[in-house]
Design a protein around this motif. Structure first.
Motif, short mmCIF file in Angstrom:
data_model
loop_
_atom_site.label_atom_id
_atom_site.label_comp_id
_atom_site.label_asym_id
_atom_site.label_seq_id
_atom_site.Cartn_x
_atom_site.Cartn_y
_atom_site.Cartn_z
N PHE A 47 -3.30 -1.60 24.70
CA PHE A 47 -2.77 -3.31 25.27
C PHE A 47 -1.62 -3.75 25.34
O PHE A 47 -1.23 -4.19 26.23
N THR A 94 -3.30 -5.23 31.96
CA THR A 94 -3.82 -6.19 30.83
C THR A 94 -3.78 -6.99 31.14
O THR A 94 -4.99 -8.20 30.30
N LEU A 95 -2.79 -7.53 31.94
CA LEU A 95 -2.64 -8.97 32.52
C LEU A 95 -3.35 -9.89 33.32
O LEU A 95 -4.63 -10.39 33.38
N ILE A 146 -7.49 -10.13 31.34
CA ILE A 146 -7.03 -11.22 30.41
C ILE A 146 -7.27 -12.36 31.26
O ILE A 146 -8.08 -13.52 31.13
N SER A 147 -6.62 -12.18 33.21
CA SER A 147 -7.40 -13.62 33.62
C SER A 147 -8.15 -13.60 33.56
O SER A 147 -8.72 -14.36 34.68
N ARG A 149 -5.71 -17.73 27.35
CA ARG A 149 -5.09 -16.48 26.94
C ARG A 149 -5.65 -15.83 26.08
O ARG A 149 -5.64 -14.21 26.14
N PHE A 150 -5.64 -16.52 24.71
CA PHE A 150 -4.89 -15.79 23.67
C PHE A 150 -6.51 -15.29 23.02
O PHE A 150 -6.63 -13.88 22.40
N ALA A 192 -6.88 -12.11 24.76
CA ALA A 192 -6.77 -11.01 24.58
C ALA A 192 -7.53 -10.70 24.06
O ALA A 192 -7.13 -9.11 23.63
N LEU A 205 -10.12 -8.28 25.19
CA LEU A 205 -9.92 -6.90 26.18
C LEU A 205 -9.31 -6.12 24.87
O LEU A 205 -9.90 -5.83 24.49
N LEU A 206 -8.83 -6.72 24.09
CA LEU A 206 -8.61 -5.60 22.43
C LEU A 206 -9.14 -5.40 21.85
O LEU A 206 -10.12 -4.02 21.24
#
Length: 143
Positions: A80, A87-88, A91-92, A114-115, A118, A121-122
């Motif tokens: 990550f 990753t970006l 996230i987008s 965005r948080f 993230a 995704l994590l």
């Protein structure tokens, strides 16, 4: 506690996610423009986008097989944090999906999304690593 001497292969496996992102930092903008003009950039972006669905599970298998960590959060966090571009991108995608679902717009809510993206995704990467670690541990046991 068992002491393990890391080999060069172990370190290459651990820092594998740095390679695609590091290439962007290593090459100047002129070199990147030449790569995209020749068509190699599209192949590179395609392979980098496949990073999570293809390369991340292989990374987890190698991480577990080489006994480099006993917790699934380790490969998830390494991948990550080191593989920045995919990753970006992912996230987008999550942020845009959350905006479409809620209908909220604005700069502050975008940062909040965005948080949240993230975290989603994590968490997904952690679950994949957990599944692979359990599968690999069943393969190691005799029964």
């Amino acid at each position: 506690m068992k002491q393990k001497n890391e080999s060069i292969l172990d370190m290459l496996i651990v820092f594998f996610p740095l390679l695609p992102g590091f290439l962007w930092l290593l090459f100047g903008t002129a070199v990147v423009e030449v790569i995209f003009d020749t068509g190699l950039g599209k192949i590179y972006l395609f392979l980098d986008t496949l990073s999570f669905p293809v390369f991340y599970p292989l990374y987890c298998v190698l991480f577990c097989k080489r006994d480099m960590g006993d917790r699934p959060i380790y490969p998830a966090m390494f991948y990550f944090l080191m593989d920045v571009i995919p990753t970006l991108v992912y996230i987008s995608f999550i942020v845009e999906g959350l905006k479409m679902l809620t209908g909220w717009k604005g700069e502050v809510i975008t940062w909040v999304f965005r948080f949240i993206g993230a975290g989603i995704l994590l968490a997904a990467m952690w679950l994949v690593a957990e599944y692979i670690f359990r599968w690999m541990s069943k393969r190691k046991s005799p029964l």
